[in-house]
Design a protein around this motif. Structure first.
Motif, PDB file in Angstrom:
ATOM      1  N   PHE A  34       0.827  -1.204   0.000  1.00 13.90           N
ATOM      2  CA  PHE A  34       0.000   0.000   0.000  1.00 13.90           C
ATOM      3  C   PHE A  34       0.854   1.244   0.000  1.00 13.90           C
ATOM      4  O   PHE A  34       2.034   1.223   0.348  1.00 13.90           O
ATOM      5  CB  PHE A  34      -0.970   0.009   1.196  1.00 13.90           C
ATOM      6  CG  PHE A  34      -0.321  -0.021   2.546  1.00 13.90           C
ATOM      7  CD1 PHE A  34      -0.079   1.154   3.239  1.00 13.90           C
ATOM      8  CD2 PHE A  34       0.038  -1.222   3.134  1.00 13.90           C
ATOM      9  CE1 PHE A  34       0.507   1.123   4.487  1.00 13.90           C
ATOM     10  CE2 PHE A  34       0.630  -1.261   4.380  1.00 13.90           C
ATOM     11  CZ  PHE A  34       0.862  -0.078   5.068  1.00 13.90           C
ATOM     12  N   SER A  35       0.228   2.318  -0.437  1.00  6.48           N
ATOM     13  CA  SER A  35       0.868   3.628  -0.360  1.00  6.48           C
ATOM     14  C   SER A  35       0.056   4.465   0.614  1.00  6.48           C
ATOM     15  O   SER A  35      -1.158   4.314   0.732  1.00  6.48           O
ATOM     16  CB  SER A  35       0.926   4.289  -1.736  1.00  6.48           C
ATOM     17  OG  SER A  35      -0.375   4.439  -2.259  1.00  6.48           O
ATOM     18  N   LEU A  36       0.733   5.323   1.318  1.00 10.20           N
ATOM     19  CA  LEU A  36       0.120   6.141   2.364  1.00 10.20           C
ATOM     20  C   LEU A  36       0.340   7.609   2.044  1.00 10.20           C
ATOM     21  O   LEU A  36       1.462   8.021   1.748  1.00 10.20           O
ATOM     22  CB  LEU A  36       0.755   5.800   3.720  1.00 10.20           C
ATOM     23  CG  LEU A  36       0.292   6.605   4.924  1.00 10.20           C
ATOM     24  CD1 LEU A  36      -1.127   6.199   5.298  1.00 10.20           C
ATOM     25  CD2 LEU A  36       1.224   6.388   6.103  1.00 10.20           C
ATOM     26  N   SER A  37      -0.738   8.366   2.093  1.00 10.65           N
ATOM     27  CA  SER A  37      -0.614   9.815   1.966  1.00 10.65           C
ATOM     28  C   SER A  37      -1.333  10.450   3.151  1.00 10.65           C
ATOM     29  O   SER A  37      -2.443  10.055   3.506  1.00 10.65           O
ATOM     30  CB  SER A  37      -1.195  10.302   0.639  1.00 10.65           C
ATOM     31  OG  SER A  37      -2.557   9.963   0.541  1.00 10.65           O
TER      32      SER A  37
ATOM     33  N   LYS B 264       5.923  12.416   5.929  1.00 11.12           N
ATOM     34  CA  LYS B 264       6.648  11.423   5.134  1.00 11.12           C
ATOM     35  C   LYS B 264       7.447  10.543   6.084  1.00 11.12           C
ATOM     36  O   LYS B 264       7.720  10.905   7.212  1.00 11.12           O
ATOM     37  CB  LYS B 264       7.614  12.109   4.156  1.00 11.12           C
ATOM     38  CG  LYS B 264       6.941  12.994   3.151  1.00 11.12           C
ATOM     39  CD  LYS B 264       6.348  12.179   2.049  1.00 11.12           C
ATOM     40  CE  LYS B 264       5.795  13.115   0.982  1.00 11.12           C
ATOM     41  NZ  LYS B 264       4.920  12.432   0.093  1.00 11.12           N
ATOM     42  N   ASP B 265       7.844   9.397   5.605  1.00 13.24           N
ATOM     43  CA  ASP B 265       8.643   8.443   6.390  1.00 13.24           C
ATOM     44  C   ASP B 265       7.980   8.131   7.724  1.00 13.24           C
ATOM     45  O   ASP B 265       8.622   8.149   8.778  1.00 13.24           O
ATOM     46  CB  ASP B 265      10.066   8.970   6.609  1.00 13.24           C
ATOM     47  CG  ASP B 265      10.840   9.081   5.309  1.00 13.24           C
ATOM     48  OD1 ASP B 265      10.528   8.324   4.381  1.00 13.24           O
ATOM     49  OD2 ASP B 265      11.749   9.913   5.232  1.00 13.24           O
ATOM     50  N   VAL B 266       6.699   7.821   7.689  1.00 10.09           N
ATOM     51  CA  VAL B 266       5.953   7.503   8.900  1.00 10.09           C
ATOM     52  C   VAL B 266       6.225   6.045   9.258  1.00 10.09           C
ATOM     53  O   VAL B 266       6.106   5.150   8.419  1.00 10.09           O
ATOM     54  CB  VAL B 266       4.441   7.723   8.682  1.00 10.09           C
ATOM     55  CG1 VAL B 266       3.662   7.380   9.927  1.00 10.09           C
ATOM     56  CG2 VAL B 266       4.176   9.146   8.252  1.00 10.09           C
TER      57      VAL B 266
ATOM     58  N   VAL C 223       7.149   6.125   0.575  1.00  7.03           N
ATOM     59  CA  VAL C 223       5.773   6.242   0.129  1.00  7.03           C
ATOM     60  C   VAL C 223       5.080   4.884   0.117  1.00  7.03           C
ATOM     61  O   VAL C 223       3.923   4.764   0.480  1.00  7.03           O
ATOM     62  CB  VAL C 223       5.710   6.898  -1.274  1.00  7.03           C
ATOM     63  CG1 VAL C 223       4.290   6.970  -1.781  1.00  7.03           C
ATOM     64  CG2 VAL C 223       6.332   8.271  -1.235  1.00  7.03           C
ATOM     65  N   LYS C 224       5.789   3.855  -0.287  1.00  3.44           N
ATOM     66  CA  LYS C 224       5.223   2.509  -0.380  1.00  3.44           C
ATOM     67  C   LYS C 224       5.524   1.729   0.901  1.00  3.44           C
ATOM     68  O   LYS C 224       6.601   1.842   1.480  1.00  3.44           O
ATOM     69  CB  LYS C 224       5.821   1.749  -1.562  1.00  3.44           C
ATOM     70  CG  LYS C 224       5.495   2.341  -2.888  1.00  3.44           C
ATOM     71  CD  LYS C 224       4.170   1.843  -3.339  1.00  3.44           C
ATOM     72  CE  LYS C 224       3.937   2.290  -4.779  1.00  3.44           C
ATOM     73  NZ  LYS C 224       2.672   1.853  -5.255  1.00  3.44           N
ATOM     74  N   TYR C 225       4.543   0.917   1.309  1.00  7.54           N
ATOM     75  CA  TYR C 225       4.670   0.102   2.511  1.00  7.54           C
ATOM     76  C   TYR C 225       4.225  -1.313   2.200  1.00  7.54           C
ATOM     77  O   TYR C 225       3.495  -1.547   1.227  1.00  7.54           O
ATOM     78  CB  TYR C 225       3.792   0.658   3.634  1.00  7.54           C
ATOM     79  CG  TYR C 225       4.218   2.014   4.133  1.00  7.54           C
ATOM     80  CD1 TYR C 225       5.054   2.132   5.233  1.00  7.54           C
ATOM     81  CD2 TYR C 225       3.779   3.172   3.515  1.00  7.54           C
ATOM     82  CE1 TYR C 225       5.434   3.376   5.706  1.00  7.54           C
ATOM     83  CE2 TYR C 225       4.152   4.411   3.976  1.00  7.54           C
ATOM     84  CZ  TYR C 225       4.981   4.507   5.068  1.00  7.54           C
ATOM     85  OH  TYR C 225       5.361   5.728   5.538  1.00  7.54           O
ATOM     86  N   GLN C 226       4.639  -2.258   3.045  1.00 14.58           N
ATOM     87  CA  GLN C 226       4.214  -3.643   2.885  1.00 14.58           C
ATOM     88  C   GLN C 226       4.123  -4.310   4.248  1.00 14.58           C
ATOM     89  O   GLN C 226       4.989  -4.131   5.098  1.00 14.58           O
ATOM     90  CB  GLN C 226       5.201  -4.416   2.012  1.00 14.58           C
ATOM     91  CG  GLN C 226       4.755  -5.826   1.717  1.00 14.58           C
ATOM     92  CD  GLN C 226       5.751  -6.565   0.865  1.00 14.58           C
ATOM     93  OE1 GLN C 226       6.793  -6.966   1.368  1.00 14.58           O
ATOM     94  NE2 GLN C 226       5.452  -6.726  -0.411  1.00 14.58           N
ATOM     95  N   VAL C 227       3.051  -5.071   4.431  1.00 14.76           N
ATOM     96  CA  VAL C 227       2.874  -5.860   5.646  1.00 14.76           C
ATOM     97  C   VAL C 227       2.544  -7.279   5.214  1.00 14.76           C
ATOM     98  O   VAL C 227       1.835  -7.490   4.220  1.00 14.76           O
ATOM     99  CB  VAL C 227       1.783  -5.265   6.567  1.00 14.76           C
ATOM    100  CG1 VAL C 227       0.434  -5.231   5.896  1.00 14.76           C
ATOM    101  CG2 VAL C 227       1.706  -6.018   7.871  1.00 14.76           C
ATOM    102  N   SER C 228       3.102  -8.256   5.923  1.00 12.21           N
ATOM    103  CA  SER C 228       2.855  -9.650   5.574  1.00 12.21           C
ATOM    104  C   SER C 228       2.882 -10.514   6.825  1.00 12.21           C
ATOM    105  O   SER C 228       3.511 -10.176   7.819  1.00 12.21           O
ATOM    106  CB  SER C 228       3.895 -10.136   4.564  1.00 12.21           C
ATOM    107  OG  SER C 228       5.186 -10.064   5.122  1.00 12.21           O
TER     108      SER C 228
END
Length: 168
Positions: free
Chosen positions: A48-51, A57-59, A79-84
């Protein structure tokens, strides 16, 4: 000298603490493994991307999943994140999997509520992602080997009865 050291320490704490995200907007894509014939665990991945409305930024993010609270991986650009996470095939049913995202302040409040045996529903996530898992294919109801054996027995029986009719 002490004031310079105090200023450096304050800068280090400010950089390490991360920013808080207000008005989070999430654009997510999810993936799950669907073939359980060869694996013992089902993998869940959400990209996902977060805005943020405040421009953060860099949250640093944490996610509450079925597997518990896990850290969220962030790309280099921030900007892009990933959880698994993974689940056993036996417990991985089909349907929606909610993923609650927390920033550092929300994560701290969630951990505090967990330690104090308080209601964790009072802690609001910054966003929720719903990851859909259609279910896992566990193979056919009847294995092909069983069908081949039954077909061979039937053919043998048919051939034997035809032979006995010809010989009689």
């Amino acid at each position: 000298m002490k004031s310079v050291l105090a200023l450096l320490l304050a800068c280090l704490v400010a950089v390490a603490s991360g920013e808080t995200c207000e008005g989070a907007q999430v654009d997510a894509v999810g993936f799950t493994s669907e073939d359980a014939t060869l694996v013992t665990k089902i993998a869940y991945i959400a990209d996902f991307s977060l805005s943020c409305s405040n421009g953060a930024k860099d949250v640093s993010l944490y996610a509450e999943t079925f597997d518990g609270i896990v850290g969220v991986a962030r790309s280099v650009d921030g900007v892009k994140y990933q959880v698994s996470w993974v689940e056993d095939v036996a417990t991985a049913g089909s349907g929606q999997r909610p993923i609650k995202l927390y920033d550092e302040a929300g994560y701290a409040a969630l951990r505090k509520a967990q330690r104090g045996n308080e209601d964790t529903a009072a802690v609001q996530p910054i966003a929720v992602i719903n990851l859909y898992h259609p279910g896992a294919y566990r193979g056919p109801w009847v294995q092909s080997e069983t069908m081949a054996i039954l077909a061979a027995i039937f053919i043998y029986y048919y051939a034997l009865t035809q032979k006995n009719k010809l010989m009689a």
